[in-house]
Scaffold this motif. Structure first.
Motif, PDB file in Angstrom:
ATOM      1  N   VAL A  21       0.842  -1.206   0.000  1.00  0.00           N
ATOM      2  CA  VAL A  21       0.000   0.000   0.000  1.00  0.00           C
ATOM      3  C   VAL A  21       0.873   1.250   0.000  1.00  0.00           C
ATOM      4  CG1 VAL A  21      -1.666   1.322   1.360  1.00  0.00           C
ATOM      5  CG2 VAL A  21      -1.987  -1.141   1.042  1.00  0.00           C
ATOM      6  N   ILE A  22       1.922   1.248   0.800  1.00  0.00           N
ATOM      7  CA  ILE A  22       2.839   2.391   0.844  1.00  0.00           C
ATOM      8  C   ILE A  22       3.488   2.599  -0.515  1.00  0.00           C
ATOM      9  CG2 ILE A  22       5.024   3.224   1.821  1.00  0.00           C
ATOM     10  CD1 ILE A  22       4.160   1.838   4.461  1.00  0.00           C
ATOM     11  N   LEU A  23       3.918   1.529  -1.159  1.00  0.00           N
ATOM     12  CA  LEU A  23       4.533   1.616  -2.473  1.00  0.00           C
ATOM     13  C   LEU A  23       3.560   2.190  -3.507  1.00  0.00           C
ATOM     14  CD1 LEU A  23       6.964   1.014  -4.294  1.00  0.00           C
ATOM     15  CD2 LEU A  23       5.978  -1.257  -4.657  1.00  0.00           C
ATOM     16  N   ILE A  24       2.318   1.747  -3.471  1.00  0.00           N
ATOM     17  CA  ILE A  24       1.309   2.240  -4.411  1.00  0.00           C
ATOM     18  C   ILE A  24       1.036   3.727  -4.189  1.00  0.00           C
ATOM     19  CG2 ILE A  24      -1.139   2.070  -5.008  1.00  0.00           C
ATOM     20  CD1 ILE A  24      -0.851  -0.977  -4.605  1.00  0.00           C
ATOM     21  N   ALA A  28       1.772   6.640  -6.823  1.00  0.00           N
ATOM     22  CA  ALA A  28       0.648   7.470  -7.279  1.00  0.00           C
ATOM     23  C   ALA A  28       0.937   8.959  -7.102  1.00  0.00           C
ATOM     24  CB  ALA A  28      -0.622   7.087  -6.511  1.00  0.00           C
ATOM     25  N   ILE A  29       1.790   9.301  -6.173  1.00  0.00           N
ATOM     26  CA  ILE A  29       2.138  10.707  -5.949  1.00  0.00           C
ATOM     27  C   ILE A  29       3.286  11.127  -6.861  1.00  0.00           C
ATOM     28  CG2 ILE A  29       3.140  12.315  -4.277  1.00  0.00           C
ATOM     29  CD1 ILE A  29       1.568  10.783  -2.102  1.00  0.00           C
ATOM     30  N   PHE A  30       4.340  10.322  -6.929  1.00  0.00           N
ATOM     31  CA  PHE A  30       5.545  10.755  -7.621  1.00  0.00           C
ATOM     32  C   PHE A  30       5.516  10.532  -9.124  1.00  0.00           C
ATOM     33  CE2 PHE A  30       7.370  10.544  -3.316  1.00  0.00           C
ATOM     34  CZ  PHE A  30       7.880  11.818  -3.271  1.00  0.00           C
ATOM     35  N   TYR A  31       4.810   9.541  -9.625  1.00  0.00           N
ATOM     36  CA  TYR A  31       4.797   9.317 -11.074  1.00  0.00           C
ATOM     37  C   TYR A  31       4.180  10.493 -11.828  1.00  0.00           C
ATOM     38  CZ  TYR A  31       3.918   7.378 -15.639  1.00  0.00           C
ATOM     39  OH  TYR A  31       3.852   7.202 -16.998  1.00  0.00           O
ATOM     40  N   PRO A  32       3.011  11.001 -11.436  1.00  0.00           N
ATOM     41  CA  PRO A  32       2.477  12.163 -12.158  1.00  0.00           C
ATOM     42  C   PRO A  32       3.362  13.402 -12.036  1.00  0.00           C
ATOM     43  CG  PRO A  32       0.751  11.133 -10.860  1.00  0.00           C
ATOM     44  CD  PRO A  32       2.035  10.493 -10.479  1.00  0.00           C
ATOM     45  N   LEU A  33       3.981  13.592 -10.878  1.00  0.00           N
ATOM     46  CA  LEU A  33       4.890  14.734 -10.712  1.00  0.00           C
ATOM     47  C   LEU A  33       6.099  14.612 -11.638  1.00  0.00           C
ATOM     48  CD1 LEU A  33       4.869  15.178  -6.834  1.00  0.00           C
ATOM     49  CD2 LEU A  33       3.783  16.643  -8.533  1.00  0.00           C
ATOM     50  N   GLN A  34       6.654  13.420 -11.725  1.00  0.00           N
ATOM     51  CA  GLN A  34       7.806  13.184 -12.580  1.00  0.00           C
ATOM     52  C   GLN A  34       7.428  13.358 -14.047  1.00  0.00           C
ATOM     53  OE1 GLN A  34       8.031  10.091 -14.508  1.00  0.00           O
ATOM     54  NE2 GLN A  34      10.096  10.353 -15.246  1.00  0.00           N
ATOM     55  N   LYS A  35       6.261  12.885 -14.427  1.00  0.00           N
ATOM     56  CA  LYS A  35       5.802  13.010 -15.810  1.00  0.00           C
ATOM     57  C   LYS A  35       5.597  14.479 -16.185  1.00  0.00           C
ATOM     58  CE  LYS A  35       2.285  11.218 -18.914  1.00  0.00           C
ATOM     59  NZ  LYS A  35       1.080  10.419 -19.034  1.00  0.00           N
ATOM     60  N   LYS A  36       4.972  15.237 -15.315  1.00  0.00           N
ATOM     61  CA  LYS A  36       4.740  16.660 -15.555  1.00  0.00           C
ATOM     62  C   LYS A  36       6.069  17.417 -15.654  1.00  0.00           C
ATOM     63  CE  LYS A  36       2.327  20.495 -15.646  1.00  0.00           C
ATOM     64  NZ  LYS A  36       1.622  20.905 -16.828  1.00  0.00           N
ATOM     65  N   LEU A  37       7.007  17.097 -14.782  1.00  0.00           N
ATOM     66  CA  LEU A  37       8.314  17.745 -14.802  1.00  0.00           C
ATOM     67  C   LEU A  37       9.047  17.462 -16.103  1.00  0.00           C
ATOM     68  CD1 LEU A  37      10.462  19.372 -13.247  1.00  0.00           C
ATOM     69  CD2 LEU A  37      11.304  17.199 -12.370  1.00  0.00           C
ATOM     70  N   ARG A  38       9.016  16.210 -16.564  1.00  0.00           N
ATOM     71  CA  ARG A  38       9.670  15.864 -17.826  1.00  0.00           C
ATOM     72  C   ARG A  38       9.036  16.600 -19.000  1.00  0.00           C
ATOM     73  NH1 ARG A  38      12.664  10.729 -18.325  1.00  0.00           N
ATOM     74  NH2 ARG A  38      11.984  10.866 -20.478  1.00  0.00           N
TER      75      ARG A  38
END
Length: 72
Positions: A21-24, A28-38
């Protein structure tokens, strides 16, 4: 004394549901942030390259053609 602690004697060799659950949640928080930053960095880089091409007066297609070829 530390060996008497319950956590010291139990071996957790499996991936617990809590860790999953912690991993998910972290993903869920960092993937969209990383995608937006890229996307933002790529867009700014393309804008900067276009601006540099405009300042130098070079056609972006010129560097792909050999120097002896006339323009199409």
């Amino acid at each position: 004394m530390l060996a008497t602690l319950p956590t010291a004697t139990t071996d957790q060799t499996f991936f617990s549901v809590t860790n999953l659950v912690i991993l998910i949640v972290v993903a869920a928080i960092f993937y969209p942030l990383q995608k937006k930053l890229r996307e933002t960095v790529s867009r700014r880089r393309r804008e900067r390259w276009a601006e540099e091409e405009g300042l130098t007066g070079h056609d972006p297609d010129e560097r792909d053609r050999p120097s002896g070829d006339p323009r199409p």
